[in-house]
Design a protein around this motif. Structure first.
Motif, PDB file in Angstrom:
ATOM      1  N   THR A   1       0.822  -1.215   0.000  1.00 34.75           N
ATOM      2  CA  THR A   1       0.000   0.000   0.000  1.00 34.75           C
ATOM      3  C   THR A   1       0.852   1.260   0.000  1.00 34.75           C
ATOM      4  O   THR A   1       0.339   2.356  -0.238  1.00 34.75           O
ATOM      5  CB  THR A   1      -0.921   0.001   1.238  1.00 34.75           C
ATOM      6  OG1 THR A   1      -1.693  -1.198   1.248  1.00 34.75           O
ATOM      7  CG2 THR A   1      -1.878   1.186   1.245  1.00 34.75           C
TER       8      THR A   1
ATOM      9  N   TRP B   1       0.334   4.163  -2.545  1.00 30.78           N
ATOM     10  CA  TRP B   1      -0.943   4.875  -2.394  1.00 30.78           C
ATOM     11  C   TRP B   1      -0.984   5.648  -1.079  1.00 30.78           C
ATOM     12  O   TRP B   1      -1.673   6.654  -0.989  1.00 30.78           O
ATOM     13  CB  TRP B   1      -2.105   3.875  -2.466  1.00 30.78           C
ATOM     14  CG  TRP B   1      -2.294   3.361  -3.857  1.00 30.78           C
ATOM     15  CD1 TRP B   1      -2.953   3.980  -4.884  1.00 30.78           C
ATOM     16  CD2 TRP B   1      -1.803   2.130  -4.388  1.00 30.78           C
ATOM     17  NE1 TRP B   1      -2.910   3.214  -6.018  1.00 30.78           N
ATOM     18  CE2 TRP B   1      -2.209   2.059  -5.750  1.00 30.78           C
ATOM     19  CE3 TRP B   1      -1.074   1.068  -3.860  1.00 30.78           C
ATOM     20  CZ2 TRP B   1      -1.908   0.978  -6.560  1.00 30.78           C
ATOM     21  CZ3 TRP B   1      -0.757  -0.010  -4.670  1.00 30.78           C
ATOM     22  CH2 TRP B   1      -1.176  -0.048  -6.002  1.00 30.78           C
TER      23      TRP B   1
ATOM     24  N   LEU C   1       0.486   8.808  -2.170  1.00 31.87           N
ATOM     25  CA  LEU C   1      -0.450   9.535  -3.028  1.00 31.87           C
ATOM     26  C   LEU C   1      -1.530  10.212  -2.187  1.00 31.87           C
ATOM     27  O   LEU C   1      -1.957  11.332  -2.492  1.00 31.87           O
ATOM     28  CB  LEU C   1      -1.094   8.574  -4.032  1.00 31.87           C
ATOM     29  CG  LEU C   1      -0.194   8.055  -5.159  1.00 31.87           C
ATOM     30  CD1 LEU C   1      -0.939   7.030  -6.004  1.00 31.87           C
ATOM     31  CD2 LEU C   1       0.311   9.205  -6.030  1.00 31.87           C
ATOM     32  N   SER C   2      -1.947   9.541  -1.115  1.00 35.37           N
ATOM     33  CA  SER C   2      -2.937  10.132  -0.216  1.00 35.37           C
ATOM     34  C   SER C   2      -2.340  11.304   0.561  1.00 35.37           C
ATOM     35  O   SER C   2      -2.960  12.363   0.698  1.00 35.37           O
ATOM     36  CB  SER C   2      -3.472   9.068   0.742  1.00 35.37           C
ATOM     37  OG  SER C   2      -4.373   9.630   1.671  1.00 35.37           O
TER      38      SER C   2
ATOM     39  N   SER D   1      -6.494   9.742  -4.250  1.00 32.91           N
ATOM     40  CA  SER D   1      -6.220   8.714  -3.235  1.00 32.91           C
ATOM     41  C   SER D   1      -6.622   9.245  -1.866  1.00 32.91           C
ATOM     42  O   SER D   1      -6.445  10.434  -1.565  1.00 32.91           O
ATOM     43  CB  SER D   1      -4.736   8.346  -3.239  1.00 32.91           C
ATOM     44  OG  SER D   1      -4.384   7.699  -4.437  1.00 32.91           O
TER      45      SER D   1
ATOM     46  N   ASP E   1      -7.698   4.045  -0.582  1.00 30.77           N
ATOM     47  CA  ASP E   1      -8.375   3.903  -1.875  1.00 30.77           C
ATOM     48  C   ASP E   1      -7.745   4.878  -2.858  1.00 30.77           C
ATOM     49  O   ASP E   1      -7.391   6.005  -2.507  1.00 30.77           O
ATOM     50  CB  ASP E   1      -9.870   4.190  -1.716  1.00 30.77           C
ATOM     51  CG  ASP E   1     -10.647   3.907  -2.990  1.00 30.77           C
ATOM     52  OD1 ASP E   1     -10.191   3.059  -3.767  1.00 30.77           O
ATOM     53  OD2 ASP E   1     -11.695   4.547  -3.199  1.00 30.77           O
ATOM     54  N   GLY E   2      -7.584   4.439  -4.082  1.00 32.25           N
ATOM     55  CA  GLY E   2      -7.008   5.298  -5.105  1.00 32.25           C
ATOM     56  C   GLY E   2      -6.919   4.564  -6.424  1.00 32.25           C
ATOM     57  O   GLY E   2      -7.335   3.397  -6.533  1.00 32.25           O
TER      58      GLY E   2
ATOM     59  N   THR F   1      -6.048   0.594  -6.737  1.00 36.30           N
ATOM     60  CA  THR F   1      -6.090  -0.170  -5.484  1.00 36.30           C
ATOM     61  C   THR F   1      -7.031  -1.358  -5.574  1.00 36.30           C
ATOM     62  O   THR F   1      -6.771  -2.408  -4.969  1.00 36.30           O
ATOM     63  CB  THR F   1      -6.503   0.728  -4.303  1.00 36.30           C
ATOM     64  OG1 THR F   1      -7.737   1.391  -4.608  1.00 36.30           O
ATOM     65  CG2 THR F   1      -5.429   1.755  -3.990  1.00 36.30           C
TER      66      THR F   1
END
Length: 450
Positions: A259, A262, A265-266, A273, A287-288, A291
């Protein structure tokens, strides 16, 4: 590229020599001598676990629990009947034997639940430490016992408020029995697998290494038959395998190794994300873009990694050279191969898992603890890495998990370092398995059987 025949421990000698000098400055010789005695180790065990027991008692007196034990307590109070629960995860996300310690902790009602849970974990840890050191009679294993205690302390409540903390000492005992008593080891591993699935990885390593594999199969079948009979007596056979299906639709958990992209990215708010709480299973997920696909791929990827490691273990067993006495015994020290295989498979179960809960780090400790008792020099590198992983995990949970789940870049960095260390540990373990298959390790006496 072929590996060098040079002992890999040589390159780390300077690092560990420095650690030894620091230890000698901090601890005088008299203290070091006393700590390296059965009485010193027992004192350490009592102090570490007494602290957890006192804290658990104080919380229990206030009618409270901690972390996942809140959920376990609710399940026990509801009689493990989903109809009596107001929501949240089902008790059948765990294998059926996990419900037994929950029921035992709930016998006296919800008040003392948490204290009784910690007490059970303490008893099992004591059993593991006693077996590891042959009840203090194996002087060479006492430093390994201290490593186990330090790791337990650093992991904190992750080893005392989760089901995983109950299974780790059982796996440690099983590994200590190891190739000398494969039937007993297999029964323990099979029972632990019916508490939490991960000990199956260690059982696979045992199957790959022992001479009489039929004993491993018979032990697993017999233990599972008892479990099925138990399920039948309480009318729960239809739910027996629910733990295999109830988590199939979950997404990528925040802390999982794969993960990490991501996660960033979040944190950087790129590509929509985001982090979110999956209340159905009480898990923070990410989530992105991509995923959903990665979540589907993780299960076959985990199975493939486990099969490849098991195949490497089989190869190492049959490809090694003759031992020092000129007699073929499968190519390598089977105990060393079991421990290396167990660590590699357990690490694969963590690295290639879309569920990355912080308590999973306790899965890695039993093989390292028994490895240190078997050969300190060979196992000091993964032992040091696992201590660093434990420290990073403690900062992630429980200290700063809220910050992490709110896109704190500093804590994202700590988690990234932890995940990189896990990958390095996996690669070290794979390399160790490969080197065992290429050359014969020096003869090291195995743990005594009690």
């Amino acid at each position: 590229m072929p590996l060098s025949d040079k002992d890999s421990a040589i390159s780390t000698d300077a690092f560990f020599a420095t650690l030894t000098r620091i230890r000698n400055v901090i601890l005088p010789a008299a203290a070091r001598s006393w700590l390296n005695t059965p009485r010193g180790l027992l004192t350490g065990f009592i102090l570490v676990h007494l602290g957890f027991l006192i804290f658990a008692a104080l919380l229990s007196l206030r009618g409270e629990a901690f972390s996942d034990t809140f959920i376990y307590r609710d399940w026990a109070r509801a009689g493990f009947n989903e109809a009596n629960l107001s929501g949240g995860p089902s008790p059948w996300v765990y294998p059926i034997l996990a419900l037994i310690p929950m029921a035992l902790a709930g016998l006296a009602g919800p008040g003392p639940f948490f204290f009784l849970w910690v007490l059970m974990t303490t008893i099992l840890n004591g059993w593991g430490l006693a077996k590891l050191t042959d009840r203090g009679r194996n002087q060479d294993a006492i430093p390994a016992g201290w490593w186990w205690l330090i790791f337990t302390l650093l992991m904190g409540w992750l080893g005392f408020a989760r089901v995983d903390g109950l299974t780790a000492p059982i796996v440690l005992v099983a590994l200590a029995y190891g190739v000398g008593r494969p039937f007993i080891a297999s029964v323990l591993l099979a029972a632990a697998t019916w508490v939490k699935v991960w000990p199956a990885a260690v059982m696979l390593a045992l199957f790959a290494v022992v001479k009489n594999r039929l004993l491993v199969v018979l032990a697993g079948v017999a233990t599972s038959a008892v479990v099925v009979a138990l399920a039948a007596t309480i009318g729960s056979v239809p739910k027996l395998l629910n733990f295999l299906t109830q988590q199939g639709d979950r997404g990528m958990q925040l802390e999982a190794t794969f993960t990490t992209p991501w996660l960033w990215l979040s944190v950087l708010n790129i590509g929509d994300s985001r982090m979110y709480m999956n209340t159905d299973i009480n898990s923070m997920q990410v989530d992105g873009p991509g995923t959903a696909v990665m979540s589907v791929l993780m299960q076959p990827l985990l199975i493939l990694a486990a099969l490849l490691v098991a195949g490497l273990t089989f190869w190492a067993l049959h490809n090694g050279k003759l031992n020092g006495n000129g007699k073929a015994d499968g190519g390598v020290d089977r105990t060393e191969l079991l421990l290396a295989g167990a660590l590699t498979l357990a690490t694969a179960f963590v690295v290639f898992n879309k569920v990355g809960s912080p308590q999973f780090m306790v899965w890695l400790a039993p093989a390292v603890a028994v490895g240190l008792a078997h050969s300190w020099r060979e196992w000091r590198v993964p032992a040091a890495m696992l201590i660093a992983i434990a420290v990073a995990t403690f900062f992630i949970y429980p200290l700063f998990y809220d910050a992490l789940s709110h896109n704190n870049p500093l804590m994202a960095g700590v988690l990234t370092i932890r995940n990189v260390l896990l990958v390095v540990l996996f690669l070290w373990s794979v390399r160790r398995l490969y080197s065992l298959g290429k050359k014969t390790s020096a003869s090291v006496p195995a743990l005594k059987e009690s």
